[in-house]
Design a protein around this motif. Structure first.
Motif, PDB file in Angstrom:
ATOM      1  N   TRP A 114       0.842  -1.198   0.000  1.00  0.00           N
ATOM      2  CA  TRP A 114       0.000   0.000   0.000  1.00  0.00           C
ATOM      3  C   TRP A 114       0.878   1.248   0.000  1.00  0.00           C
ATOM      4  N   VAL A 150      -9.879   0.796   9.539  1.00  0.00           N
ATOM      5  CA  VAL A 150     -10.626   0.268   8.404  1.00  0.00           C
ATOM      6  C   VAL A 150      -9.763   0.548   7.174  1.00  0.00           C
ATOM      7  N   PRO A 151      -9.356  -0.496   6.441  1.00  0.00           N
ATOM      8  CA  PRO A 151      -8.509  -0.270   5.263  1.00  0.00           C
ATOM      9  C   PRO A 151      -9.199   0.626   4.240  1.00  0.00           C
ATOM     10  N   LYS A 152      -8.421   1.531   3.683  1.00  0.00           N
ATOM     11  CA  LYS A 152      -8.943   2.443   2.667  1.00  0.00           C
ATOM     12  C   LYS A 152      -8.297   2.121   1.325  1.00  0.00           C
ATOM     13  N   PRO A 153      -8.985   2.414   0.229  1.00  0.00           N
ATOM     14  CA  PRO A 153      -8.380   2.217  -1.092  1.00  0.00           C
ATOM     15  C   PRO A 153      -7.186   3.155  -1.272  1.00  0.00           C
ATOM     16  N   THR A 154      -6.347   2.836  -2.219  1.00  0.00           N
ATOM     17  CA  THR A 154      -5.162   3.656  -2.472  1.00  0.00           C
ATOM     18  C   THR A 154      -5.526   5.028  -3.029  1.00  0.00           C
ATOM     19  N   ALA A 210      -7.151  -4.702   0.621  1.00  0.00           N
ATOM     20  CA  ALA A 210      -8.181  -4.588   1.660  1.00  0.00           C
ATOM     21  C   ALA A 210      -8.210  -5.832   2.543  1.00  0.00           C
ATOM     22  N   ASN A 244      -6.959  -5.973   6.567  1.00  0.00           N
ATOM     23  CA  ASN A 244      -8.072  -6.144   7.494  1.00  0.00           C
ATOM     24  C   ASN A 244      -7.508  -6.477   8.873  1.00  0.00           C
ATOM     25  N   ASP A 250      -8.884  -2.976  -9.642  1.00  0.00           N
ATOM     26  CA  ASP A 250      -9.813  -3.338  -8.566  1.00  0.00           C
ATOM     27  C   ASP A 250      -9.368  -4.601  -7.833  1.00  0.00           C
ATOM     28  N   GLU A 252      -6.799  -3.674  -5.318  1.00  0.00           N
ATOM     29  CA  GLU A 252      -7.438  -2.972  -4.190  1.00  0.00           C
ATOM     30  C   GLU A 252      -8.094  -3.984  -3.244  1.00  0.00           C
ATOM     31  N   ARG A 253      -8.727  -5.021  -3.810  1.00  0.00           N
ATOM     32  CA  ARG A 253      -9.361  -6.049  -2.969  1.00  0.00           C
ATOM     33  C   ARG A 253      -8.316  -6.850  -2.194  1.00  0.00           C
TER      34      ARG A 253
END
Length: 97
Positions: free
Chosen positions: A42, A71-75, A89, A93, A82, A85-86
Motif C-alpha cells: 500500500w 478500516v482499510p482504505k483504497p489507495t 483490503a 483487514n 480493482d 485494491e481487494r
C-alpha cells in the motif's frame, strides 16, 4: 524469530499489524506478516503507511488507538486495478480471520 520483550519492542508502529500494538488482544501469527506485507505494498503505491494519517500525531499511543478502529482504505489511485485494491483490503483487514 525473536521472542519475549525483544519481539514486542522490535516493531515499526506505522507498519506493525494490529496484534503487535499492546492495546489489541490477538496473538501474532502468519496473518501478522500478511498485514505488514499489505501495508508495505500500500505504501509503495501511495508513498505512506496506511496507518499514517496526515496532519495527525503518529506516536505509539495514538497508533494503538487508531489501529483498534482501523478500516482499510483504497489507495485512491485510478491506475490500481480493482483486484489489487481487494487484495490490499483483505491483507490490511485488522481481523485475521
Amino acid at each position: 524469530v525473536a521472542t519475549g520483550s525483544a519481539a514486542t519492542n522490535a516493531l515499526s508502529p506505522l507498519w506493525a499489524p494490529p496484534e503487535q500494538h499492546r492495546s489489541i488482544d490477538l496473538p501474532a501469527g502468519p496473518w501478522s506478516d500478511v498485514f505488514s506485507l499489505g501495508a508495505t505494498a500500500w505504501a509503495m503505491l501511495t508513498g505512506r503507511s496506511p496507518l499514517d494519517y496526515r496532519g495527525q500525531p503518529n506516536n505509539q499511543l495514538t497508533l494503538a488507538h487508531r489501529v483498534s478502529a482501523f478500516v482499510p482504505k483504497p489507495t485512491g489511485r485510478a491506475d490500481v486495478p480493482d483486484q489489487l485494491e481487494r487484495v490490499l483490503a483483505v491483507a490490511l483487514n485488522p481481523d485475521p480471520s
